[in-house]
Design an enzyme around this catalytic site. Sequence first.
Site, PDB file in Angstrom:
ATOM      1  N   SER A 127     -39.388 -16.778  12.278  1.00  0.00           N
ATOM      2  CA  SER A 127     -38.018 -16.820  12.785  1.00  0.00           C
ATOM      3  C   SER A 127     -37.272 -15.494  12.606  1.00  0.00           C
ATOM      4  O   SER A 127     -36.223 -15.285  13.213  1.00  0.00           O
ATOM      5  CB  SER A 127     -37.225 -17.951  12.117  1.00  0.00           C
ATOM      6  OG  SER A 127     -37.038 -17.682  10.744  1.00  0.00           O
ATOM      7  N   LYS A 164     -31.830 -15.761   7.281  1.00  0.00           N
ATOM      8  CA  LYS A 164     -31.269 -15.494   8.612  1.00  0.00           C
ATOM      9  C   LYS A 164     -30.185 -14.413   8.510  1.00  0.00           C
ATOM     10  O   LYS A 164     -29.642 -14.143   7.444  1.00  0.00           O
ATOM     11  CB  LYS A 164     -30.639 -16.759   9.205  1.00  0.00           C
ATOM     12  CG  LYS A 164     -31.600 -17.895   9.498  1.00  0.00           C
ATOM     13  CD  LYS A 164     -32.517 -17.598  10.660  1.00  0.00           C
ATOM     14  CE  LYS A 164     -33.373 -18.814  11.026  1.00  0.00           C
ATOM     15  NZ  LYS A 164     -34.312 -19.187   9.966  1.00  0.00           N
TER      16      LYS A 164
END
Length: 208
Positions: A127, A164
């Site tokens: 990701s 993230k």
Amino acid sequence: MQNVVGKNIRRIRKQKKMTQKQLSERTGFSQNGISNHESGNRKIDELDIMIYAEALGVKPHELFNEEAAEEEPTIPSVPVISIPVVSQISAGMPIYAEENIVEHTYIADTITKEGKEYFGLKVSGDSMDKEFKEGDVVIIEKDSTVENGQIGVVMINGYNATLKRVKYFNDSILLMPESYNPKHEPQVYTNKDEIHIIGKVVGLSRRY
């Protein structure tokens, strides 16, 4: 002779306090290619030598100096500290639980701040593969806040923490993936969600 040329490229580059990245920008060779040239793992032809000589500001014949090739420039040592590396950060489990520590890594104490706590987190999944490869170890500075645009480790609603890029918009927090895989999309949370900032990324340890 290839090994002699490679050693001299490395020696002169370090004498000039030039990184492989900077040499890459000057020569057009990739950092991996430069690493292979310096180690003697890849053939260096006459044109390559001319390019390196110009980029390093030396005469081509200087790259063939066998005696100089064995001279290693003195590199000042940098104090390092050992920090634990964890495989994941799970809800309800202490970060430094013994079964969660997979190894230890070392970081220069120049990137640390007095009174702050640091640990490594092994990257899993894709990701964030535009920034980190699976298996990389990101260095985390434990903190309860992450500034807008920084990459952080965040736990949402008691689930395992995720790595993230964090962005804030009004009363919402956006967790932005940076992936070549289109299946990963931004995650949006509001003040109704339980948001726990673990820390922010301050470094990267990568093995080749």
